[in-house]
Design a protein around this motif. Structure first.
Motif, PDB file in Angstrom:
ATOM      1  N   UNK A   1      11.597  40.127  -1.776  1.00 22.50           N
ATOM      2  CA  UNK A   1      10.925  40.080  -0.469  1.00 22.50           C
ATOM      3  C   UNK A   1      11.275  38.729   0.144  1.00 22.50           C
ATOM      4  N   UNK A   2      12.573  38.398   0.032  1.00 24.88           N
ATOM      5  CA  UNK A   2      12.998  37.030   0.344  1.00 24.88           C
ATOM      6  C   UNK A   2      13.721  36.901   1.681  1.00 24.88           C
ATOM      7  N   UNK A   3      13.318  37.749   2.643  1.00 20.72           N
ATOM      8  CA  UNK A   3      13.683  37.504   4.032  1.00 20.72           C
ATOM      9  C   UNK A   3      15.124  37.819   4.397  1.00 20.72           C
ATOM     10  N   UNK A   4      15.455  37.511   5.657  1.00 20.26           N
ATOM     11  CA  UNK A   4      16.732  37.967   6.213  1.00 20.26           C
ATOM     12  C   UNK A   4      17.939  37.274   5.582  1.00 20.26           C
ATOM     13  N   UNK A   5      17.736  36.139   4.890  1.00 20.76           N
ATOM     14  CA  UNK A   5      18.874  35.516   4.181  1.00 20.76           C
ATOM     15  C   UNK A   5      18.778  35.764   2.677  1.00 20.76           C
ATOM     16  N   UNK A   6      18.236  36.917   2.344  1.00 17.55           N
ATOM     17  CA  UNK A   6      17.918  37.306   0.971  1.00 17.55           C
ATOM     18  C   UNK A   6      18.985  37.014  -0.083  1.00 17.55           C
ATOM     19  N   UNK A   7      18.556  36.369  -1.148  1.00 12.67           N
ATOM     20  CA  UNK A   7      19.396  36.189  -2.332  1.00 12.67           C
ATOM     21  C   UNK A   7      19.428  37.493  -3.130  1.00 12.67           C
ATOM     22  N   UNK A   8      18.269  38.161  -3.222  1.00 16.89           N
ATOM     23  CA  UNK A   8      18.171  39.386  -4.042  1.00 16.89           C
ATOM     24  C   UNK A   8      19.082  40.486  -3.532  1.00 16.89           C
ATOM     25  N   UNK A   9      19.139  40.624  -2.196  1.00 19.04           N
ATOM     26  CA  UNK A   9      19.961  41.690  -1.618  1.00 19.04           C
ATOM     27  C   UNK A   9      21.416  41.569  -2.082  1.00 19.04           C
ATOM     28  N   UNK A  10      21.887  40.325  -2.272  1.00 22.93           N
ATOM     29  CA  UNK A  10      23.281  40.106  -2.676  1.00 22.93           C
ATOM     30  C   UNK A  10      23.524  40.430  -4.151  1.00 22.93           C
ATOM     31  N   UNK A  11      22.462  40.662  -4.915  1.00 18.68           N
ATOM     32  CA  UNK A  11      22.637  41.011  -6.326  1.00 18.68           C
ATOM     33  C   UNK A  11      23.000  42.474  -6.520  1.00 18.68           C
ATOM     34  N   UNK A  12      22.848  43.270  -5.464  1.00 17.16           N
ATOM     35  CA  UNK A  12      23.237  44.676  -5.568  1.00 17.16           C
ATOM     36  C   UNK A  12      24.765  44.724  -5.452  1.00 17.16           C
ATOM     37  N   UNK A  13      25.458  45.281  -6.462  1.00 15.23           N
ATOM     38  CA  UNK A  13      26.921  45.274  -6.424  1.00 15.23           C
ATOM     39  C   UNK A  13      27.448  45.952  -5.165  1.00 15.23           C
ATOM     40  N   UNK A  14      28.519  45.386  -4.610  1.00 13.08           N
ATOM     41  CA  UNK A  14      29.075  45.899  -3.353  1.00 13.08           C
ATOM     42  C   UNK A  14      29.355  47.398  -3.398  1.00 13.08           C
ATOM     43  N   UNK A  15      29.850  47.859  -4.552  1.00 14.40           N
ATOM     44  CA  UNK A  15      30.214  49.275  -4.658  1.00 14.40           C
ATOM     45  C   UNK A  15      28.991  50.180  -4.575  1.00 14.40           C
ATOM     46  N   UNK A  16      27.807  49.609  -4.782  1.00 16.98           N
ATOM     47  CA  UNK A  16      26.595  50.441  -4.796  1.00 16.98           C
ATOM     48  C   UNK A  16      25.752  50.325  -3.540  1.00 16.98           C
ATOM     49  N   UNK A  17      26.205  49.525  -2.556  1.00 17.45           N
ATOM     50  CA  UNK A  17      25.359  49.333  -1.369  1.00 17.45           C
ATOM     51  C   UNK A  17      26.131  49.607  -0.089  1.00 17.45           C
ATOM     52  N   UNK A  18      25.402  50.006   0.925  1.00 18.65           N
ATOM     53  CA  UNK A  18      25.962  50.138   2.265  1.00 18.65           C
ATOM     54  C   UNK A  18      25.192  49.191   3.170  1.00 18.65           C
ATOM     55  N   UNK A  19      25.919  48.490   4.028  1.00 18.31           N
ATOM     56  CA  UNK A  19      25.254  47.586   4.973  1.00 18.31           C
ATOM     57  C   UNK A  19      25.570  48.040   6.392  1.00 18.31           C
ATOM     58  N   UNK A  20      24.535  48.204   7.194  1.00 19.80           N
ATOM     59  CA  UNK A  20      24.679  48.624   8.588  1.00 19.80           C
ATOM     60  C   UNK A  20      24.290  47.447   9.477  1.00 19.80           C
ATOM     61  N   UNK A  21      25.147  47.096  10.437  1.00 22.48           N
ATOM     62  CA  UNK A  21      24.954  45.914  11.289  1.00 22.48           C
ATOM     63  C   UNK A  21      25.059  46.242  12.746  1.00 22.48           C
ATOM     64  N   UNK A  22      24.373  45.513  13.574  1.00 19.30           N
ATOM     65  CA  UNK A  22      24.720  45.456  14.981  1.00 19.30           C
ATOM     66  C   UNK A  22      24.349  44.084  15.518  1.00 19.30           C
ATOM     67  N   UNK A  23      25.297  43.451  16.204  1.00 19.39           N
ATOM     68  CA  UNK A  23      25.036  42.146  16.823  1.00 19.39           C
ATOM     69  C   UNK A  23      24.776  42.388  18.311  1.00 19.39           C
TER      70      UNK A  23
END
Ligand code: DHB
Length: 396
Positions: free
Chosen positions: A163-185
């Motif tokens: 629950x470590x916010x928008x610059x999350x360290x935990x989120x980066x522990x999920x291996x790239x092959x197992x996650x999808x990231x959706x963005x819009x600037x």
């Protein structure tokens, strides 16, 4: 020196509103947790964030015994004003969907939660450093940190929560092959100010104008919160009080409003971003709040989504702890994401309907006015906005 060992049921990285509310809810069903945060309590208290709570968020604070201060110090808002095209149109939440929102700043929600955790003997550590999480796919994931006094700790847990916010360290522990990231600037940001002045209006004014968007919000009888759309590269040092007032008055003046001015005591530029990471779990790690998703601020969904996440997460963690099995964590993600994507759409829609693009043509501006007229001039359109803004009441 080896770290001091600890054992808990749920280790939580992040002691903002999401982490603290989760720890409070878990304590209510007899589940132990430890929550840590890099920031000091004071630093979190002094970071100004949004100020609107959905009815479900208010109920969560009051009904679970965090505090009822929201009823004493908050202001109930039964609607908002949408201002455009030289006039203003009220969206009557109460009349349209029988719901209201509460003006109560995120900093106060945090103070209430931190006080409640201290009152109930919760284990919350602020100002920690060198946070590490490990062994996420084992049966005892681990959280390591150094406390404010310099002592190193190792906490073994059944489950770990990021629950470590928008610059999350935990989120980066999920291996790239197992996650999808959706963005819009977005090609704009908000210039946010705090003003020592009386309220300019009893409810929020969302104001579209050819000069850009402005939002008039409040805090107390003597302190007000206002925002105006700006370039993301804006330096607050270039903006004197006079220049800010001239810009704000011009934007809302186009729609018939005049603001009560006063000394500006805080100025910050807030970035805009839409972001979601799926899935919201990996092994025995789960993500909650901004760590898993960010919304642009228009519509004030960020804190409300974080609280909605942890309400569901507490239920699924209770099942997971009882069964000693991470399967309910996947169910948490599915339940939470249904709301997250509705809120992503709503925040995107409010943002794009109300802000002017740097290269906006006269067609674009008139089209936006047409859209706003279609929403405010129709019961169906207004009801959609009212339902989403107040948090889809009755759809839990
Ligand atoms: C506030 C912030 C928002 O993003 C919003 O949509 C409404 C109010 C606020 O800070 O008061």
């Amino acid at each position: 020196m080896s770290p001091t060992p600890h054992r808990t049921q749920v280790a939580i990285v992040g002691a903002g509103p999401a982490g603290l509310m989760l720890s409070h809810l878990l304590a209510g069903v007899g589940i132990d947790s430890v929550a840590v945060d890099l920031r000091s309590r004071r630093e979190i208290e002094e970071t100004h964030r949004a100020g609107i709570l959905e009815q479900d968020s208010v109920d969560l604070l009051v009904d679970t015994g965090v505090s009822d201060r929201v009823h004493r110090d908050g202001y109930r808002h039964d609607g908002i004003e949408l201002a455009f095209g030289g006039g203003s149109h009220r969206i009557d939440f109460e009349g349209l969907v029988g719901a209201a929102t509460q003006l109560y700043p995120q900093t106060d929600v945090f103070i209430d939660l931190a006080d409640a955790r201290a009152r109930d003997g919760g284990d919350v550590r602020f100002e920690v450093t060198d946070v590490e999480v490990d062994d996420l796919v084992s049966t005892t994931p681990v959280l390591r940190f150094t406390d404010a006094a310099g002592e190193r700790h190792e906490v073994r847990a059944d489950f770990l929560v990021g629950a470590d916010g928008s610059r999350s360290l935990c989120r980066r522990q999920v291996p790239e092959a197992e996650r999808r990231q959706y963005f819009r600037e977005y090609p704009f940001a908000w210039f946010g100010i705090l003003v020592e002045a009386p309220m300019s209006a009893p409810e929020l004014i969302y104001s579209h104008s050819p000069r850009g968007f402005a939002l008039i919000s409040q805090r107390t009888e003597t302190l007000q919160r206002m925002y105006f759309q700006c370039d993301p590269a804006t330096d607050v040092a270039d903006w004197s009080d006079d220049r800010i007032w001239e810009e704000l008055q011009a934007r809302v003046g186009a729609n018939g409003y005049t603001l009560k001015e006063g000394p500006i005591t805080s100025r910050t530029v807030l970035p805009f971003r839409s972001f979601v990471q799926e899935p919201m779990h990996h092994g025995r790690l789960v993500l909650a709040g901004d760590a898993a998703h960010t919304v642009p601020p228009t519509g004030a969904k960020g804190l409300n989504l974080a609280l909605a996440d942890v309400r569901v997460l507490a239920e699924e963690l209770e099942r997971a702890v009882a069964a000693g099995d991470p399967a309910p964590l996947a169910r948490y993600g599915e339940r939470a994401l249904a709301r997250v994507w509705k809120a992503q759409h709503f925040s995107y829609w409010m943002t794009t309907m109300l802000h002017t693009l740097p290269e906006a043509s006269p067609f674009d501006l008139r089209r936006q006015e047409g859209e706003l007229a279609a929403v405010t001039g129709s019961t169906a359109g207004s009801t959609y906005l009212a339902e989403a803004y107040t948090g889809w009441p009755g759809q839990r």
